[in-house]
Design a protein around this motif. Structure first.
Motif, PDB file in Angstrom:
ATOM      1  N   GLU A  55       1.978 -53.113   8.790  1.00  0.00           N
ATOM      2  CA  GLU A  55       1.963 -52.848  10.234  1.00  0.00           C
ATOM      3  C   GLU A  55       1.093 -51.642  10.560  1.00  0.00           C
ATOM      4  OE1 GLU A  55       6.058 -52.499  11.402  1.00  0.00           O
ATOM      5  OE2 GLU A  55       6.467 -54.610  10.961  1.00  0.00           O
ATOM      6  N   GLU A  56       1.165 -50.603   9.716  1.00  0.00           N
ATOM      7  CA  GLU A  56       0.343 -49.404   9.945  1.00  0.00           C
ATOM      8  C   GLU A  56      -1.143 -49.730   9.836  1.00  0.00           C
ATOM      9  OE1 GLU A  56       1.826 -46.588   7.106  1.00  0.00           O
ATOM     10  OE2 GLU A  56       3.618 -46.122   8.296  1.00  0.00           O
ATOM     11  N   GLU A  57      -1.506 -50.556   8.862  1.00  0.00           N
ATOM     12  CA  GLU A  57      -2.910 -50.941   8.704  1.00  0.00           C
ATOM     13  C   GLU A  57      -3.378 -51.791   9.882  1.00  0.00           C
ATOM     14  OE1 GLU A  57      -3.594 -52.652   4.870  1.00  0.00           O
ATOM     15  OE2 GLU A  57      -2.945 -50.834   3.828  1.00  0.00           O
ATOM     16  N   ASP A  58      -2.513 -52.706  10.345  1.00  0.00           N
ATOM     17  CA  ASP A  58      -2.846 -53.497  11.531  1.00  0.00           C
ATOM     18  C   ASP A  58      -3.066 -52.593  12.737  1.00  0.00           C
ATOM     19  OD1 ASP A  58      -2.857 -55.933  10.313  1.00  0.00           O
ATOM     20  OD2 ASP A  58      -1.001 -56.667  11.214  1.00  0.00           O
ATOM     21  N   ASN A  59      -2.193 -51.598  12.907  1.00  0.00           N
ATOM     22  CA  ASN A  59      -2.317 -50.694  14.057  1.00  0.00           C
ATOM     23  C   ASN A  59      -3.583 -49.855  13.983  1.00  0.00           C
ATOM     24  OD1 ASN A  59      -0.064 -51.430  15.623  1.00  0.00           O
ATOM     25  ND2 ASN A  59       1.304 -50.268  14.291  1.00  0.00           N
ATOM     26  N   ARG A  60      -3.978 -49.439  12.777  1.00  0.00           N
ATOM     27  CA  ARG A  60      -5.230 -48.683  12.630  1.00  0.00           C
ATOM     28  C   ARG A  60      -6.427 -49.554  13.029  1.00  0.00           C
ATOM     29  NH1 ARG A  60      -2.709 -46.196   8.165  1.00  0.00           N
ATOM     30  NH2 ARG A  60      -3.580 -47.673   6.678  1.00  0.00           N
ATOM     31  N   LEU A  61      -6.395 -50.820  12.589  1.00  0.00           N
ATOM     32  CA  LEU A  61      -7.456 -51.751  12.959  1.00  0.00           C
ATOM     33  C   LEU A  61      -7.475 -51.964  14.470  1.00  0.00           C
ATOM     34  CD1 LEU A  61      -9.635 -53.805  11.968  1.00  0.00           C
ATOM     35  CD2 LEU A  61      -7.806 -55.508  11.931  1.00  0.00           C
ATOM     36  N   TYR A  62      -6.289 -52.138  15.046  1.00  0.00           N
ATOM     37  CA  TYR A  62      -6.163 -52.365  16.487  1.00  0.00           C
ATOM     38  C   TYR A  62      -6.711 -51.176  17.279  1.00  0.00           C
ATOM     39  CZ  TYR A  62      -3.893 -52.996  21.028  1.00  0.00           C
ATOM     40  OH  TYR A  62      -3.638 -53.115  22.367  1.00  0.00           O
ATOM     41  N   GLN A  63      -6.397 -49.949  16.830  1.00  0.00           N
ATOM     42  CA  GLN A  63      -6.859 -48.753  17.537  1.00  0.00           C
ATOM     43  C   GLN A  63      -8.384 -48.655  17.538  1.00  0.00           C
ATOM     44  OE1 GLN A  63      -5.020 -46.872  19.472  1.00  0.00           O
ATOM     45  NE2 GLN A  63      -3.219 -48.064  18.881  1.00  0.00           N
ATOM     46  N   LYS A  64      -9.008 -49.170  16.468  1.00  0.00           N
ATOM     47  CA  LYS A  64     -10.475 -49.124  16.396  1.00  0.00           C
ATOM     48  C   LYS A  64     -11.135 -50.040  17.421  1.00  0.00           C
ATOM     49  CE  LYS A  64     -10.971 -47.822  11.562  1.00  0.00           C
ATOM     50  NZ  LYS A  64     -11.495 -48.217  10.242  1.00  0.00           N
ATOM     51  N   GLY A  82     -26.935 -58.539   3.880  1.00  0.00           N
ATOM     52  CA  GLY A  82     -25.512 -58.512   3.533  1.00  0.00           C
ATOM     53  C   GLY A  82     -24.773 -57.286   4.023  1.00  0.00           C
ATOM     54  N   ASN A  83     -25.401 -56.498   4.906  1.00  0.00           N
ATOM     55  CA  ASN A  83     -24.781 -55.262   5.393  1.00  0.00           C
ATOM     56  C   ASN A  83     -24.051 -55.495   6.712  1.00  0.00           C
ATOM     57  OD1 ASN A  83     -25.946 -53.697   3.269  1.00  0.00           O
ATOM     58  ND2 ASN A  83     -27.893 -53.733   4.389  1.00  0.00           N
ATOM     59  N   ILE A  84     -22.954 -54.744   6.868  1.00  0.00           N
ATOM     60  CA  ILE A  84     -22.189 -54.755   8.119  1.00  0.00           C
ATOM     61  C   ILE A  84     -22.103 -53.318   8.617  1.00  0.00           C
ATOM     62  CG2 ILE A  84     -19.941 -55.204   9.194  1.00  0.00           C
ATOM     63  CD1 ILE A  84     -19.502 -57.403   7.152  1.00  0.00           C
ATOM     64  N   GLU A  85     -22.504 -53.110   9.865  1.00  0.00           N
ATOM     65  CA  GLU A  85     -22.382 -51.767  10.441  1.00  0.00           C
ATOM     66  C   GLU A  85     -20.907 -51.383  10.467  1.00  0.00           C
ATOM     67  OE1 GLU A  85     -24.214 -51.200  14.286  1.00  0.00           O
ATOM     68  OE2 GLU A  85     -25.678 -52.765  13.819  1.00  0.00           O
ATOM     69  N   PRO A  86     -20.576 -50.147  10.075  1.00  0.00           N
ATOM     70  CA  PRO A  86     -19.163 -49.718  10.073  1.00  0.00           C
ATOM     71  C   PRO A  86     -18.456 -49.959  11.405  1.00  0.00           C
ATOM     72  CG  PRO A  86     -20.513 -48.104   8.940  1.00  0.00           C
ATOM     73  CD  PRO A  86     -21.463 -49.108   9.528  1.00  0.00           C
ATOM     74  N   ALA A  87     -19.162 -49.789  12.523  1.00  0.00           N
ATOM     75  CA  ALA A  87     -18.538 -49.989  13.838  1.00  0.00           C
ATOM     76  C   ALA A  87     -18.160 -51.442  14.077  1.00  0.00           C
ATOM     77  CB  ALA A  87     -19.478 -49.501  14.944  1.00  0.00           C
ATOM     78  N   LEU A  88     -18.800 -52.381  13.343  1.00  0.00           N
ATOM     79  CA  LEU A  88     -18.533 -53.802  13.538  1.00  0.00           C
ATOM     80  C   LEU A  88     -17.581 -54.384  12.492  1.00  0.00           C
ATOM     81  CD1 LEU A  88     -22.093 -55.033  14.551  1.00  0.00           C
ATOM     82  CD2 LEU A  88     -20.133 -54.628  16.047  1.00  0.00           C
ATOM     83  N   GLU A  89     -17.133 -53.564  11.538  1.00  0.00           N
ATOM     84  CA  GLU A  89     -16.218 -54.067  10.510  1.00  0.00           C
ATOM     85  C   GLU A  89     -14.910 -54.603  11.091  1.00  0.00           C
ATOM     86  OE1 GLU A  89     -15.880 -51.080   7.467  1.00  0.00           O
ATOM     87  OE2 GLU A  89     -17.637 -51.854   6.418  1.00  0.00           O
ATOM     88  N   PRO A  90     -14.312 -53.943  12.113  1.00  0.00           N
ATOM     89  CA  PRO A  90     -13.080 -54.512  12.690  1.00  0.00           C
ATOM     90  C   PRO A  90     -13.279 -55.902  13.297  1.00  0.00           C
ATOM     91  CG  PRO A  90     -13.289 -52.210  13.290  1.00  0.00           C
ATOM     92  CD  PRO A  90     -14.597 -52.608  12.669  1.00  0.00           C
ATOM     93  N   VAL A  91     -14.401 -56.135  13.999  1.00  0.00           N
ATOM     94  CA  VAL A  91     -14.607 -57.458  14.591  1.00  0.00           C
ATOM     95  C   VAL A  91     -14.929 -58.487  13.511  1.00  0.00           C
ATOM     96  CG1 VAL A  91     -15.203 -56.644  16.898  1.00  0.00           C
ATOM     97  CG2 VAL A  91     -17.021 -56.982  15.236  1.00  0.00           C
ATOM     98  N   TRP A  92     -15.540 -58.052  12.406  1.00  0.00           N
ATOM     99  CA  TRP A  92     -15.753 -58.938  11.260  1.00  0.00           C
ATOM    100  C   TRP A  92     -14.406 -59.333  10.677  1.00  0.00           C
ATOM    101  CZ3 TRP A  92     -18.840 -62.013   8.530  1.00  0.00           C
ATOM    102  CH2 TRP A  92     -18.509 -62.296   7.199  1.00  0.00           C
TER     103      TRP A  92
END
Length: 197
Positions: A55-64, A82-92
């Motif tokens: 749940e904590e990991e989900d909430n961290r992802l959600y906050q991003k 093959g690179n993903i911008e760090p800002a786009l990792e949550p949407v990935w």
């Protein structure tokens, strides 16, 4: 099973894609009906992480991804290197979780899928707490090697199942609902580069 189809019994381990650590083990049965319907899956997993940690990991992802003043948008994730911008990792991460519903419903005994790329993504800003995205995802079909383009509308709030509606270019039917029936987690898949099913 006579007149029903083939049933498979599986035992496998899962991995946390962010840390690479063992995330638990699962027992599953998969029945591929003779009719053109999704496989019937029964699964039971023993997680190495406790529910509070998930749940904590989900909430961290959600906050991003929540509380944006400007919608998140992106194209070609990952890029041709093959690179993903760090800002786009949550949407990935959400795309991997959401596309798993599509892959499950489209899979047969002879066809499998993994998500090759997010062609485009756009966030919709909502007045409630849910996050909502429109995706175009490219699925790699095996063994045909075809690339299948799917439009996916995904809605998520931690503690709730992902809601996924989709339409794939190769399908002849209308919008499909691939929503989960149980509360799921998007945690631990931030660095996943493919979603083999």
């Amino acid at each position: 099973i006579p007149d029903s189809g083939h049933k498979y019994y599986l035992q496998f381990t899962t991995e946390d894609y962010k840390s690479g650590e063992n995330a638990g083990s699962c027992l599953a049965t998969v029945l591929y009906p003779k009719t053109k319907s999704p496989p019937v899956v029964t699964i039971k997993c023993m997680h190495t992480k406790d529910q509070k940690q998930i749940e904590e990991e989900d909430n961290r992802l959600y906050q991003k991804i929540s509380h944006q003043t400007k919608p998140i948008t992106g194209n070609n994730i990952p890029d041709s290197y093959g690179n993903i911008e760090p800002a786009l990792e949550p949407v990935w991460a959400l795309a991997v979780a959401g596309s798993s519903y599509i892959m499950w419903e489209k899979s047969t005994e002879n066809l499998g899928y993994f998500m090759a790329q997010v062609k485009s993504v756009k966030q919709w800003l909502r007045k409630d707490d849910f996050t909502e995205f429109d995706y175009t995802v490219l699925l790699h079909e095996l063994p045909t090697q075809e690339i299948v383009s799917c439009h996916m509308r995904l809605t998520w709030l931690p503690g709730h199942p992902l809601k996924v509606k989709y339409f794939c270019a190769s399908d002849n039917q209308g919008l499909e609902d691939g929503s989960g029936m149980e509360s799921g987690s998007a945690a631990g898949i931030l660095n996943e580069r493919g979603a083999n099913f």
